[in-house]
Design a protein around this motif. Structure first.
Motif, PDB file in Angstrom:
ATOM      1  N   UNK A 271      49.383   6.078   4.188  1.00 36.33           N
ATOM      2  CA  UNK A 271      49.643   5.995   2.778  1.00 36.33           C
ATOM      3  C   UNK A 271      49.613   7.532   2.022  1.00 36.33           C
ATOM      4  N   UNK A 272      49.387   8.567   2.797  1.00 37.67           N
ATOM      5  CA  UNK A 272      49.277   9.725   2.389  1.00 37.67           C
ATOM      6  C   UNK A 272      48.356   9.788   0.757  1.00 37.67           C
ATOM      7  N   UNK A 273      47.352   9.154   0.900  1.00 37.09           N
ATOM      8  CA  UNK A 273      46.726   8.797  -0.332  1.00 37.09           C
ATOM      9  C   UNK A 273      45.365   9.332  -0.598  1.00 37.09           C
ATOM     10  N   UNK A 274      44.572   8.875   0.498  1.00 35.06           N
ATOM     11  CA  UNK A 274      43.157   9.091   0.490  1.00 35.06           C
ATOM     12  C   UNK A 274      42.619   8.832   1.864  1.00 35.06           C
ATOM     13  N   UNK A 275      41.591   9.344   2.101  1.00 33.60           N
ATOM     14  CA  UNK A 275      40.967   9.289   3.490  1.00 33.60           C
ATOM     15  C   UNK A 275      40.396   7.889   3.643  1.00 33.60           C
ATOM     16  N   UNK A 276      39.513   7.259   2.759  1.00 34.20           N
ATOM     17  CA  UNK A 276      39.126   5.965   2.985  1.00 34.20           C
ATOM     18  C   UNK A 276      39.593   4.742   1.770  1.00 34.20           C
ATOM     19  N   UNK A 277      40.202   5.460   0.777  1.00 35.00           N
ATOM     20  CA  UNK A 277      40.733   4.343  -0.421  1.00 35.00           C
ATOM     21  C   UNK A 277      42.032   3.864   0.017  1.00 35.00           C
ATOM     22  N   UNK A 278      42.349   2.583  -0.486  1.00 30.53           N
ATOM     23  CA  UNK A 278      43.566   2.016  -0.311  1.00 30.53           C
ATOM     24  C   UNK A 278      44.296   1.941  -1.601  1.00 30.53           C
ATOM     25  N   UNK A 279      45.642   1.789  -1.727  1.00 28.26           N
ATOM     26  CA  UNK A 279      46.282   1.365  -3.160  1.00 28.26           C
ATOM     27  C   UNK A 279      46.251  -0.438  -3.232  1.00 28.26           C
ATOM     28  N   UNK A 280      45.863  -0.791  -4.265  1.00 28.63           N
ATOM     29  CA  UNK A 280      45.595  -2.257  -4.289  1.00 28.63           C
ATOM     30  C   UNK A 280      46.968  -2.904  -4.212  1.00 28.63           C
ATOM     31  N   UNK A 281      48.121  -2.399  -4.162  1.00 30.18           N
ATOM     32  CA  UNK A 281      49.576  -3.000  -4.069  1.00 30.18           C
ATOM     33  C   UNK A 281      49.802  -3.333  -2.564  1.00 30.18           C
ATOM     34  N   UNK A 282      49.246  -2.517  -1.567  1.00 30.21           N
ATOM     35  CA  UNK A 282      49.460  -2.724  -0.232  1.00 30.21           C
ATOM     36  C   UNK A 282      50.804  -2.461   0.423  1.00 30.21           C
ATOM     37  N   UNK A 283      51.534  -1.493  -0.539  1.00 28.76           N
ATOM     38  CA  UNK A 283      52.832  -1.108  -0.330  1.00 28.76           C
ATOM     39  C   UNK A 283      53.144  -0.561   1.059  1.00 28.76           C
ATOM     40  N   UNK A 284      52.175   0.194   1.617  1.00 26.39           N
ATOM     41  CA  UNK A 284      52.295   0.822   2.690  1.00 26.39           C
ATOM     42  C   UNK A 284      52.215   0.045   3.903  1.00 26.39           C
ATOM     43  N   UNK A 285      51.225  -0.930   3.889  1.00 24.19           N
ATOM     44  CA  UNK A 285      50.955  -2.012   5.077  1.00 24.19           C
ATOM     45  C   UNK A 285      52.266  -2.945   4.979  1.00 24.19           C
ATOM     46  N   UNK A 286      52.624  -3.337   3.849  1.00 17.91           N
ATOM     47  CA  UNK A 286      53.782  -4.052   3.714  1.00 17.91           C
ATOM     48  C   UNK A 286      55.082  -3.476   4.520  1.00 17.91           C
ATOM     49  N   UNK A 287      55.154  -2.198   4.082  1.00 20.60           N
ATOM     50  CA  UNK A 287      56.277  -1.303   4.882  1.00 20.60           C
ATOM     51  C   UNK A 287      56.138  -1.252   6.309  1.00 20.60           C
ATOM     52  N   UNK A 288      54.894  -1.165   6.832  1.00 21.67           N
ATOM     53  CA  UNK A 288      54.681  -1.292   8.337  1.00 21.67           C
ATOM     54  C   UNK A 288      54.975  -2.653   8.883  1.00 21.67           C
ATOM     55  N   UNK A 289      54.633  -3.888   8.312  1.00 24.62           N
ATOM     56  CA  UNK A 289      54.675  -5.108   8.740  1.00 24.62           C
ATOM     57  C   UNK A 289      56.311  -5.431   8.716  1.00 24.62           C
ATOM     58  N   UNK A 290      57.143  -4.925   7.623  1.00 21.46           N
ATOM     59  CA  UNK A 290      58.499  -5.026   7.629  1.00 21.46           C
ATOM     60  C   UNK A 290      59.337  -4.208   8.702  1.00 21.46           C
ATOM     61  N   UNK A 291      58.642  -3.140   8.862  1.00 24.52           N
ATOM     62  CA  UNK A 291      59.417  -2.032  10.040  1.00 24.52           C
ATOM     63  C   UNK A 291      59.150  -3.134  11.603  1.00 24.52           C
ATOM     64  N   UNK A 292      57.948  -3.582  11.725  1.00 23.66           N
ATOM     65  CA  UNK A 292      57.577  -4.166  12.785  1.00 23.66           C
ATOM     66  C   UNK A 292      58.326  -5.477  13.113  1.00 23.66           C
TER      67      UNK A 292
END
Length: 421
Positions: A271-292
């Protein structure tokens, strides 16, 4: 066309079970194996509970020299690797050792030994500077994470690619994904892969206390891990290991191997965003899921079960829920989701591999393990999280996801074998 990769051996040591069979029995019963920490006095800490393995290395066949040389995490990995190879029926001594490799994942490597050695060298913290006269002869091994996959390689006779992956809590998924890629590209025919961590030490407990990531629900250890529940307040630290034998599909079929599942897709994102924080929209995890899913040539509607990261922190569970909706669309509402961390805790880098073992066994038995301790639904987590009780149903394609400090987001797709895709 790249070569196809199948899983033919599983070895697990996790809280609440002495092996793969007991691990699966625990999950399908919906019982939790978390308890008050017994490895040291946890009284000074905010979170005093963990998922401990009832693991006796001597009873598992390790020699006195191996036990002294190896950190607990390495011991767990070696024992699981032996179990996985035995379960696969693979005669590794008859194979070309240069075509066998090892990829091991771990978040904190030899944390137990490093903590213990610091206590000795600092005279239990009383000395401001550590005394090198008390240096263990095995300190180099403890300081060098690459020793751990080397131990596994020596155990199984692997002389091909040997690699350590340390991507925080996605280490297990990333190790298995990387191992599969090595087989796909032709660098190896057999990979022994998985992950291990033994982080239940004062320094690790204190570190998670400091950022309030672990639960302080010390009065009820068995019900403290509550993924997706409205009353969740942090994860339960744990230890464990899971190791697998992966093979090129034709290689496995030629020897008549039992195949648990095909590893059909893998992807990772940051997510190139934060060491421990997560964006609430889940965009990066969704991108990994779609790519997998794309990697495995799957449509989102192919997914029959999602094994969630489900750490039981407020932000993670909301983040994942958003990611599933973004990646799977309306199918997310029809897809069972569960977190086995509710039963075995969060073993950091090891847990992704332990969860993949659960996924393979879910396909094998056509059963979805439950999310234990889920009694009060969080309105922001509104998917089917399979509360409390295992569910028999069709489980042919499973998605397993992980989220790690540093912004790592990874996804693996396992598929029931049979026919060409």
């Amino acid at each position: 066309m790249s070569r196809r990769v199948v899983l033919t051996g599983i070895g697990v040591r996790a809280p609440g079970g002495a092996g793969t069979g007991e691990f699966w029995d625990l999950l399908t019963s919906g019982r939790s194996a978390t308890r008050r920490i017994s490895f040291f006095d946890p009284a000074p800490f905010r979170s005093q509970i963990a998922g401990e393995c009832d693991f006796d290395p001597a009873a598992e066949g390790l020699s006195a020299r191996e036990i002294r040389r190896m950190d607990r995490a390495a011991q767990l990995a070696v024992v699981c690797a032996r179990s996985a190879v035995a379960a696969s029926g693979l005669a590794v001594d008859r194979l070309d050792p240069y075509r066998i490799g090892v990829v091991l994942g771990s978040a904190v490597a030899a944390a137990t030994s490093l903590d213990n050695e610091y206590v000795v060298m600092s005279d239990s913290g009383r000395a401001r500077e550590v005394d090198p006269d008390y240096l263990s002869p095995h300190m180099f091994d403890h300081m060098t994470p690459g020793i751990m996959p080397a131990e596994v390689a020596w155990t199984v006779g692997a002389e091909g690619p040997v690699t350590m992956i340390s991507n925080g809590c996605t280490s297990g998924l990333d190790a298995v994904g990387h191992a599969a890629q090595l087989i796909r590209e032709g660098a190896a025919d057999v990979m022994v892969t998985g992950a291990t961590d033994a982080p239940i030490t004062p320094i690790v407990v204190a570190s998670f206390d400091a950022i309030r990531a672990t639960t302080p629900r010390n009065d009820d250890p068995e019900h403290a891990s509550r993924p997706f529940d409205a009353t969740r307040n942090g994860f339960v630290l744990a230890e464990g290991s899971a190791m697998f034998v992966l093979e090129e599909r034709a290689h496995a079929l030629a020897r008549g191997a039992h195949v648990y599942a095909e590893l059909s897709g893998y992807a990772t994102r940051s997510n190139a965003y934060h060491m421990t924080g997560l964006k609430p929209d889940g965009r990066e995890m969704a991108a990994a899921i779609t790519a997998a899913l794309d990697d495995g040539r799957h449509d989102p509607t192919d997914v029959h079960y999602v094994n969630a990261h489900g750490s039981a922190t407020k932000q993670n569970d909301r983040h994942e829920t958003a990611a599933f909706k973004r990646a799977l669309g309306e199918h997310a509402y029809r897809t069972p989701v569960s977190s086995i961390k509710s039963m075995v805790g969060h073993s950091l880098g090891a847990v992704g591999a332990i969860e993949l073992a659960a996924c393979a066994l879910a396909i094998e038995h056509q059963v979805v393990p439950p999310t234990a301790n889920l009694h009060e639904r969080d309105p922001e987590c509104d998917l089917d999280y399979v509360p409390l009780t295992a569910r028999e149903q069709r489980v042919d394609t499973v998605l397993s996801v992980g989220s790690g400090f540093g912004g790592f987001q990874s996804a693996v797709v396992l598929t029931r074998t049979g026919g060409d895709r």
